[in-house]
Design a protein around this motif. Structure first.
Motif, PDB file in Angstrom:
ATOM      1  N   PHE A  45      32.173 -25.113 -16.983  1.00 27.98           N
ATOM      2  CA  PHE A  45      30.782 -24.972 -16.595  1.00 27.98           C
ATOM      3  C   PHE A  45      30.345 -25.906 -15.816  1.00 27.98           C
ATOM      4  N   LEU A  46      30.738 -27.101 -16.074  1.00 31.24           N
ATOM      5  CA  LEU A  46      30.378 -28.366 -15.014  1.00 31.24           C
ATOM      6  C   LEU A  46      30.886 -28.049 -13.479  1.00 31.24           C
ATOM      7  N   LEU A  51      29.970 -26.231  -8.259  1.00 32.45           N
ATOM      8  CA  LEU A  51      30.164 -25.368  -7.128  1.00 32.45           C
ATOM      9  C   LEU A  51      28.838 -24.653  -6.509  1.00 32.45           C
ATOM     10  N   GLY A  52      28.011 -24.370  -7.498  1.00 33.01           N
ATOM     11  CA  GLY A  52      26.733 -23.806  -7.445  1.00 33.01           C
ATOM     12  C   GLY A  52      25.963 -24.624  -6.149  1.00 33.01           C
ATOM     13  N   LEU A  53      25.848 -25.821  -6.471  1.00 32.03           N
ATOM     14  CA  LEU A  53      25.268 -26.885  -5.664  1.00 32.03           C
ATOM     15  C   LEU A  53      25.754 -27.004  -4.347  1.00 32.03           C
ATOM     16  N   VAL A 118      36.490 -19.947 -10.914  1.00 29.14           N
ATOM     17  CA  VAL A 118      35.957 -20.483 -12.167  1.00 29.14           C
ATOM     18  C   VAL A 118      35.173 -19.212 -13.077  1.00 29.14           C
ATOM     19  N   GLU A 119      34.561 -18.498 -12.078  1.00 30.12           N
ATOM     20  CA  GLU A 119      33.553 -17.541 -12.957  1.00 30.12           C
ATOM     21  C   GLU A 119      34.594 -16.378 -13.450  1.00 30.12           C
ATOM     22  N   LEU A 173      22.636 -18.721 -15.295  1.00 28.54           N
ATOM     23  CA  LEU A 173      21.856 -19.933 -15.312  1.00 28.54           C
ATOM     24  C   LEU A 173      22.526 -20.886 -14.315  1.00 28.54           C
ATOM     25  N   LEU A 174      23.797 -21.014 -14.346  1.00 25.55           N
ATOM     26  CA  LEU A 174      24.326 -21.887 -13.430  1.00 25.55           C
ATOM     27  C   LEU A 174      24.514 -21.753 -12.024  1.00 25.55           C
ATOM     28  N   GLN A 175      24.754 -20.253 -11.709  1.00 25.62           N
ATOM     29  CA  GLN A 175      24.983 -20.068 -10.376  1.00 25.62           C
ATOM     30  C   GLN A 175      23.738 -19.549  -9.693  1.00 25.62           C
ATOM     31  N   ILE A 176      23.004 -18.516 -10.296  1.00 25.81           N
ATOM     32  CA  ILE A 176      21.811 -18.051  -9.276  1.00 25.81           C
ATOM     33  C   ILE A 176      20.580 -18.783  -9.518  1.00 25.81           C
ATOM     34  N   ILE A 177      20.190 -19.276 -10.927  1.00 24.77           N
ATOM     35  CA  ILE A 177      19.080 -19.971 -10.842  1.00 24.77           C
ATOM     36  C   ILE A 177      19.126 -21.254 -10.178  1.00 24.77           C
TER      37      ILE A 177
END
Ligand code: ADP
Ligand code: MG
Length: 618
Positions: A45-46, A51-53, A118-119, A173-177
């Motif tokens: 999840f981290l 990666l989202g960042l 990862v997803e 939560l982790l990707q889009i938001i």
């Protein structure tokens, strides 16, 4: 190819969904509950978070290229070099343009590929299954009353839903938001760098958006939970009808069952309306905020350009950034919808899954040590969840090797008594000692292995006859299974069985809950199962009620022969079945009202003798 295979495997093996987890209690508050599972896959999840960042930063960078390219081309044109074409352009800006290409093609692709890996390779299969598996492991340890209080179909649906809802919730939560937050912050930062008023508008925009969300989101969440709940109400109602299909058909109540489902669906539909109204209002409000903000930004940046305070490239960049931000905010709303739906479902499944086990071993529980099967029941009181009923202050001693018959009208508490003996429920007061050990102080498994038990409502698995008899004894020899079946008078009919797939005898499937067998056949298989277990305490709860008296006598003879020297408790309605027991106990209203041998009780001329006379007439 080999490399791709290895990369996939690396990500797929990241989370081990089946890693052993001893004796855990899932927390029953939402954040703690989610964290309990997420923590087990925290690095994945981290990675998703980082990666989202990176994706968001790269996106912002790519957009800044729009402005840079416009500025660079205007500069190139005004310096009169345009006629030289690509050569001129590359001479002046080649490095910059190439670096842009590297970012757009290589870097971005790399980050997106990692994010997808990862997803899709790690979290979706790994985490979803981990959560389901652990939920199932916890649920199967629940007490009998847990399952009696709910529908099996509903429970399994929730266990199944749990992993998906929570996993999807975390991913959005982790990707889009997260992505959008980073994007919004960078947009504001870049615009601030251009002009503080532009930045201020973006901040105001975000704030307005925040207040809109703050108003709507608790409502969205609340209604998502209600819709999830009314939704599982529908499936509960359906499963109830499917499971009792014969009764439905017999009574011709398809229509009223349909109405039941219709009713539940209509309740669900009303709740959906309430829910989606909120979503619609949220969408309209949010878009209004965005439209105002973008117009303001547009006017402001043109104003800056008119005052020669900014370049044409910056105008293009600012407008592109703002439009992109609005697009993302709209996507955010769509995702918030999904996110809070999943929060609702997670909360709904949590309320079932995270219930603490009803009957637990005490912390320092020892293994039960069997000696000779002496049972002492002292002042036992148990009312289920009611104020009264079932068992009232019942005391009884059973000597090692004694054969006890229990008689009593239906509802007098016979089944309840033996259930308590095996600790399927905890008594309200009083205690049970077996070989001197309080059964609430020893490990449940270690206690129950000393019982062979044939239930009143025989339970069958949708597996082969063989597996049903050898249940819990995977290494037993075939000869022993057949010997037990013979003693239970089941061998002959088993040999004649044949299922839909052509399997015969012991290998034939017996249908869900044993629906393809007659009641007497089911009872005989259950008796074979109990005999095979060779436990030192045997309990039969109306175990031969569906057999004819001759078969019953034969089986009983076999049973008692096998149970020589062991403790036996037999509950029966047909009194001839138990007349020869060492001692008979008569239960009435949860109390022992008579006790003694058949002859003694007949002489007493009480309840037993009345029962006996009634049956003798037939
Ligand atoms: P018997 O086996 O003698 O026919 P039971 O022990 O099954 O009687 O039932 C005794 C009483 O407890 C009855 O009034 C019955 O309704 C009640 N009872 C039985 N099982 C449950 C249960 N799972 N939950 C609540 N009440 C129950
Ligand atoms: Mg009963």
């Amino acid at each position: 190819m080999r490399l791709i295979e290895r990369v996939f495997r690396r990500f797929e093996g990241w989370i081990d969904p089946f890693k052993p987890l001893e004796d855990y209690e899932p927390p029953n508050r939402l954040v703690a509950y989610v964290w309990f599972y997420v923590a087990q896959a925290k690095w994945a999840f981290l990675a998703l978070l980082v990666l989202g960042l990176l994706t968001a930063l790269l996106e912002a960078l790519v957009f800044s290229y729009v402005g840079q390219v416009v500025d660079l081309l205007t500069g190139f044109e005004s310096s009169g070099e345009k006629a030289r074409g690509w050569t001129g352009l590359m001479e002046q800006y080649g490095g910059l343009l190439l670096s842009m290409l590297v970012v757009v093609i290589l870097l971005r692709l790399l980050v997106i590929a990692l994010d997808a890996l990862v997803e899709e390779q790690t979290i979706v299969p790994g985490f979803f299954i981990l959560m389901r598996w652990q939920s199932h492991k916890h649920i199967i340890g629940q007490s009998l009353s847990f399952f009696q209080n709910d529908l099996a179909g509903r429970i399994s649906q929730k266990v199944f839903q749990s992993g998906m809802a929570t996993g999807d919730m975390m991913i959005s939560l982790l990707q889009i938001i997260w992505f959008i937050t980073v994007y919004a912050v960078t947009t504001a930062g870049v615009l601030f760098a251009l002009d503080w008023q532009l930045g201020a508008i973006v901040v105001a925009w975000m704030l307005a958006f925040y207040f809109v969300a703050r108003y709507f989101i608790p409502r969205v969440r609340e209604h998502a939970k209600i819709t999830a709940d009314t939704g599982s109400g529908i499936s509960g109602r359906m499963v109830d009808a499917y499971a009792n299909i014969q009764t439905v058909k017999l009574h011709g109540t398809e229509k009223s069952e349909e109405d039941g489902v219709l009713n539940a669906t209509q309740i669900h539909r009303k709740e959906i309306f309430k829910f989606t109204r909120i979503l619609t209002m949220l969408r309209i409000s949010a878009n209004f905020v965005s439209a105002m903000a973008i117009s303001l930004i547009g006017i402001m940046v043109i104003d800056l350009w008119l005052a020669d305070q900014t370049s044409l490239g910056s105008v293009a960049f600012v407008l592109a950034m703002s439009l992109r931000l609005r697009l993302l905010l709209n996507r955010l709303l769509g995702n918030l919808n999904g996110f809070f739906r999943n929060v609702g479902v997670t909360q709904n499944t949590m309320e079932l899954i995270a219930q603490p086990h009803g009957i637990r071993d005490v912390p320092d529980a020892l293994d039960f040590e069997f000696r000779n099967g002496e049972i002492r029941i002292e002042n036992l009181t148990f009312h289920y969840d009611r104020p009264e009923g079932a068992l009232n202050d019942l005391s009884l001693n059973i000597k090692p090797g004694e054969k006890i018959g229990i008689v009593g009208s239906s509802g007098s508490g016979k089944t309840t008594l033996i259930h308590l003996l095996m600790r399927f429920f905890e008594p309200q007061s009083g205690r049970i000692l077996i070989d001197g050990q309080d059964i609430t102080k020893v490990k449940q498994d270690s206690l129950r292995q000393y019982f062979s038990f044939v239930q009143q409502d025989v339970q069958m698995f949708h597996r082969t006859v063989y597996k049903n008899i050898a249940y819990g004894m995977p290494d037993i020899s075939k000869a022993k299974v057949e010997a037990a079946a013979k003693l239970a008078n089941a061998h002959e009919f088993i040999l004649e069985l044949k299922d839909n797939n052509g399997a015969t005898g012991y290998d034939s499937q017996i249908g869900e809950r044993g629906v393809k067998l007659s009641g007497g056949q089911r009872q005989r298989i259950a008796i074979a199962r109990a005999l095979l277990r060779e436990a030192p305490i045997l309990i039969l709860d109306e175990a031969t009620s569906q057999l004819d008296s001759n078969t019953e006598k034969v089986i009983q003879g076999n049973l008692l022969e096998q149970m020589e020297g062991k403790t036996v408790i037999v509950i029966a309605h047909r009194l001839s079945t138990i007349a020869k027991m060492d001692r008979l106990i008569v239960l009435d209203n949860g109390k022992i009202v008579e006790s003694g041998s058949h002859d003694q009780l007949i002489k007493t001329d009480g309840l037993y003798s009345a029962f006996w006379k009634k049956q003798a007439l037939h």
